[in-house]
Structures are given as structure tokens and as C-alpha cells.
Design an enzyme around this catalytic site. Sequence first.
Site, PDB file in Angstrom:
ATOM      1  N   LYS A  49      -7.069 -10.624  -5.600  1.00 57.62           N
ATOM      2  CA  LYS A  49      -8.207 -10.858  -4.716  1.00 57.62           C
ATOM      3  C   LYS A  49      -9.363  -9.923  -5.056  1.00 57.62           C
ATOM      4  O   LYS A  49      -9.151  -8.781  -5.471  1.00 57.62           O
ATOM      5  CB  LYS A  49      -7.777 -10.636  -3.254  1.00 57.62           C
ATOM      6  N   LYS A  57     -12.764  -4.825  -1.822  1.00 58.16           N
ATOM      7  CA  LYS A  57     -13.829  -3.827  -1.723  1.00 58.16           C
ATOM      8  C   LYS A  57     -13.481  -2.518  -2.409  1.00 58.16           C
ATOM      9  O   LYS A  57     -14.351  -1.820  -2.910  1.00 58.16           O
ATOM     10  CB  LYS A  57     -14.134  -3.531  -0.246  1.00 58.16           C
ATOM     11  N   LYS A  83       0.821  -1.217   0.000  1.00 56.00           N
ATOM     12  CA  LYS A  83       0.000   0.000   0.000  1.00 56.00           C
ATOM     13  C   LYS A  83       0.848   1.258   0.000  1.00 56.00           C
ATOM     14  O   LYS A  83       0.492   2.259  -0.632  1.00 56.00           O
ATOM     15  CB  LYS A  83      -0.947  -0.009   1.195  1.00 56.00           C
TER      16      LYS A  83
END
Length: 332
Positions: A197, A200, A112
Site C-alpha cells: 500500500k 505515509k 508492526k
Amino acid sequence: MTRIFSGVKPTGHLTLGNYLGAVRRWAEVDQYRGEALFSVVDLHALTVEHDPARVRRLSRQAATLLLASGLDPEVCTLFVQSHVDEHARLSYLLECTATDGELRRMIQYKEKSVRARAAGESVRLSLLTYPVLMAADILAYGADEVPVGDDQTQHVELTRDLAVRFNQRYGYTFTVPRATRPAVAARVMDLQDPLSKMGKSHENGAGIVYLLDDADTVRRKVMRAVTDSGREVVHDRDGKPGVANLLDLLAAATGGDPEKLAGAYASYGALKKDTADAVVELLRPVRARHAELAADPGFVDGVLRDGAERARGMARPLVDRAYRAIGLLPAV
């Protein structure tokens, strides 16, 4: 009695990956196996740039969807993380126990922070330290088990290390938890990028099935899923990740075995159609129950209020004990 803790971040709309990888098991299995706590961990949503109103909206939506998915407030404890001060109180003690090096080795921080810097964004200190807050979430309740996906296993290992270190330095205080993972569909992949993956907060939602997507949208996304070269339908995550992902989804939705299901299909199109139908039927009752609960916000508020009160009652004595153990003067 086994105590279980897990949570979900309100950083985006909950997805089929969240449901199959975690939430369904919470509702069908985990809440009945012991004393279970499930939290909307909203403090974790503050580690990146965010819209405050959106965080509040997604926190309520997440709580409502957890109830719609089958969490029973008479059986388990459902609450919002920020409603229980002990999470933040304990997090600082654990920051004083953790080291800079072990936090910088966290894979999610590396990934990140690289993305943020590449986009010209600053990296918040909380992005580095949030695994410690996650450890506080778990240790504050003396949890024995933490149901997590593969991507969170490293954080549970850090939690275990911090618990052991604190206990050795200051006397036995914390239960050392263990991670538990569901056997099937623990890691649902993006329909447009089966090597990633289903998350969201992905910028492109074309490969993500959200729990509140209507039936037509679900079918369209599944029918447009990326497959692989060739025509053979086999469950091979390395050689045919797109097909394997569809088989995993179909198996998780129907209770079948992906290896055996592969033998029933001669074409990708038939596999996609059956997978789309199965996912639509799987999510139909969740969407219907969510609509009922969303129309009664007072009920959801009451569940969260009562859940926070119960959670606070469990966490406060343990966190107070940790404060005394580390050397802080008790309040009078």
C-alpha cells in the site's frame, strides 16, 4: 439522519493513496450524506517513537489539507482528536470490555510489532490497545457508518464486537456501526512496490506521491513507476500489479474504468505519461487551496476550535451515559 465518522493519522505527509482511498470521497460524497465528523486522530500517532514537534506540524498540515480537499466546516465537523477528552475517557471503558486475545489477533499489531522487534525497538502498549481507542473514536459519536480502507476493516469489526458486548452487559448504549468502502481505488499501491500500500510513513518515498509534491515531482515519480514483464497493457492485479496500479490511478483521477482504459494503450510509456498528467491535474487545485489556507492559520485554528466544540457536544452525553451504565458514580 445517518452519522458518519472517519479520521486520518498525522504520522506522515498525506498521500495520493489517502486522497483517492478516502479523503476525496469524504469531500465529494460523505459530508453531504448525513451528519459527518472527520478527525485528525493525533493520539494514534503516539503509539510509536515520534518527534512531538513533527506530530504537531503534521496535525495542522493534515487539517489544512482536508479543508483544501473540499471538506466544508459549514457542512461537516472537522476537529483534532486530542481536543475532545471523550475519546480518551471512553477508550478506558472499552479496554475494560475488550480482551487481550482479540487485540493480539489484530493484523496491524502483529505486523508492526514484528517490525519493531526486528529493528531492536521496544513495542509500546498503546500499539496493542490503539484499536480500542479507534473504537472509542467511532462509538463516542453514535456513528452509523465508518468509511475506511480495506486495511482498517478488521478494526471496525472489533468496534462492532465491543459495542455489542457492552450493550449486552450494561444495557443499550452504543450504536453498532458498519464499515463502508469506496468502489474504486480504495487501496492505492506504492509506485515502486505495487504489492504494498502507498503509505505515509514508508522509509523510501520514491514510490509515494504526496499531496504537496510539486508537478515535476509527481511526474517523475509516476514515470519511474515499476511496471511488469511483457508489453501488454491489461488490468490484472495478480499477473501485472504494476500496470494495474497505474490503470487504477488513471481511472480514479479521470473517472474512467480501468478495464476499458487498458484497451486504449499499446505501451507502458504512454500509460505512464497519461497517468502522470491526470494525477498532476487532480492535485493542482488541492495544492493551490492548501497554499491559501496555510497563509491564514487563524482560519484553520477557528475551524478546529469550532469543530472540537461541536464534537464535544455530541460525544459528552453519550460517554457520560456509558460511565453510568458500566457502574461509575456520577460526578456532582
